[in-house]
Each structure stands twice: as C-alpha cells, then as structure tokens.
Design an enzyme around this catalytic site. Sequence first.
Site, short mmCIF file in Angstrom:
data_model
loop_
_atom_site.label_atom_id
_atom_site.label_comp_id
_atom_site.label_asym_id
_atom_site.label_seq_id
_atom_site.Cartn_x
_atom_site.Cartn_y
_atom_site.Cartn_z
N SER A 1 0.97 -1.11 -0.15
CA SER A 1 -0.07 -0.05 -0.02
C SER A 1 0.95 1.31 -0.23
O SER A 1 1.68 1.49 0.77
CB SER A 1 -0.93 -0.10 1.28
OG SER A 1 -1.80 1.19 1.18
N SER A 2 0.69 2.08 -1.20
CA SER A 2 1.76 2.93 -1.20
C SER A 2 1.65 4.13 -0.24
O SER A 2 0.84 4.03 0.36
CB SER A 2 1.85 3.73 -2.65
OG SER A 2 1.79 2.66 -3.69
#
Length: 377
Positions: free
Chosen positions: A98-99
């Site tokens: 998850s950036s």
Amino acid sequence: MHSTARRRHHLAESLRRDGMITDPAWLDAFRRVPRHAFVPRYFLSRRGGWRAVDRTDEDWLDHVYADQVLVTQLDGDPHAWERARREGVVRGNPTCSSSMPGIMAVMLEELSVHAGHRVLEIGTGTGYNAALLSERLGSSLVSTVDVDEELVRLAAERLSLCGYHPAVAFRDGAEGFPARAPFDRVLCTCAVSEVPVAWLEQTTPGGIVVTTLNRPIGAGLVRLIVLPGSVARGRILRRDGRFMPLRAHRLADPVSLPEISGPVRPTELTTDMVLHPSSRFEFFAGLALPKVVPVLRGDDAFLLHGDGSWARVATHAGRTLVAQGGPRRLWNLAEAAHRLWTSLGKPGRERFGLTVTPGQQEIWLDDPDGDHRWPLA
C-alpha cells in the site's frame, strides 16, 4: 469522533499541510475511505528481514494512518505473512504494497479528474487507491486491474465490504482493459520501463496518463497528455515517487559483484550525488548510465552493467575513492555527465519531458525537438 475516523481526518489534514492535497474533493475522499480496511495486515522491516503485523498488534493503526508505505506481500507468496508470524522475522522481496498516501495523493491530483471521467487503474494492489477513486467519481466509472489473481480477489472483497464496486479484473496491466475502454484517465501505481502503447490506444485524445518510470537510477513520476494516433507527450514531475515495477517490466537481477583489482583514484563526485533520490543530479545521471544497476554493500556502492563494466565507490577518511573495470569506465561516464549537467544549468527533473509514439519513446530536456534527447528504454 470514532478512533479510525479521527485517524483518517488526521492523515488527510497532514497531507493537506504538507502540500500533497490541494483539491477539497480529494481531501474528503481521504477522510472517508478507511485505509485499515485494505491493509488488515502487513510487514514492517526489521533487522534481518520482515516482521508480520495485524490488528492484534498495538502499533497496527499507528502505521496504517501514517504517511508510509506498507508492504503487504513478499515474493508473490500468499503464505509469507503466516510464516513471519510463526518465525518472528522472514526474508523476502516486496511484491505488493500500500503506497505512501502522500504519493498516492500527488498522483491522484495530477490526474485532474472531473465528474463523469472514466478511470483505469493499473495495479490494484490492496484496493485502497481504487476505493479513493470510487469515492471521488463513483464506482461505475472506475476500473482496476492486477496481474496477481489472489490480490484481485482480496481487493474486490475488501472494496465490496466498504461499499465500493468498481470493475476489478485479473489481467496483465500492460494490455490495459479494452473491454471497459475508452478511458479519460489512466493511473499506473507501478513503475514501467516503457509506456505501453495499449494505454494510449484505450485513452481518449486529451486524456491523461500518470505513471512512474522504472529506471535503476533516476526514476520518477510522469504525466502524459494523450494525442491522436496513439501518441502522448508530457513532463517528468518535480515531486518524486518510487514504485515496484509492473511485473512484465521487472529488471534482471544485478550481475554478481566483481573482484576488485586495478588502480584506485579519488573523485569529487559522491555516490549520494549520483544515486540518492533527493539529488538534483540523479535523474540526469540515469540518462548517462542506462541499464546500470546500483548495489550498496556496507559503506561501498557498486555500479554494475550486464556487459561486465563496473565501478566501486568508497569513502575513507573523508575522501571518495573509485575503482573501475570491464569494457567501459562507468564512473568516468558519470563524471562526464555531471560536467554536461552543470553546463546545462543543473536542470532538475521538472525540466525533462517524455514523448511516446508507437515506434519510439524518448526523454528530452526543455524541448521535445531540441538537441538533448535520450531513449527511454
């Protein structure tokens, strides 16, 4: 206010204060979408490998609602998290995450979406980004694809539980999503070695593609305007972002470290100037060193190329020393590039652009028809 609602609000406000969000509509989306629903478990880097974290850990939400990347998969192995839970720490290479919300916000704003726009996301990952798009535009206008079938299944499940129902498909993102085309916007949350022409074919003229470049040295975000004829032109963005590569665009593993032999000499060029993402020179250095892979080992930095060329740079007693070997002198190329870069006024990444056609993709400085152009791939 509920604990997670407070955390969402705090995250959104911190992104606004840091200048990552300027659009009130995206601010509202970050306030509304629960990131914790999409990262119920993740890995944290620890000495010797990765530690497994989930909602039973005291610090779980602290990391979820911080502006940090959260690794959610190692080596494409769906069982790595359970193994890390049993063993305490495991080794592995991240293959899904998850950036950082800040980078996500920058890319979402660069899309310049408006009501009614149809958006294709390449790289579903956890589904959090697709949820933000669905919150902003409505699920019916959002499509998202990923090459990992298990990630697609989990993301679709989590999106549905949160009330979002975009089109979620298991397919190679390099091929786009022709069944849902045309699109007004394409957002790729993984890095590409070259921009797939399929994306341009499936985007309406005047549409926008936002992605990031998969380059060992000098990666970066790029925003392209699609033109008729499957052509696009745009700029490298001033704000940087580094992402895992599209799986079809993964670079080969670095060649083995060389045996060091031959003369050593001093150099005024440091490894931070060439390799650190915050260096203004790094993007230009990557243009001069295509397919050169950096490898860090302790205090030493190696530059390696598949043709056998290598350079080792080390700092001792305040002096930077370099040794080189193979058919080309890679550090000499870096030094020559630094001299050219200086003569050009030390351009930052925002002065560079990218042109994509079905037959050619090239980076240029200031002017797409100017004297300073380099092939992308």
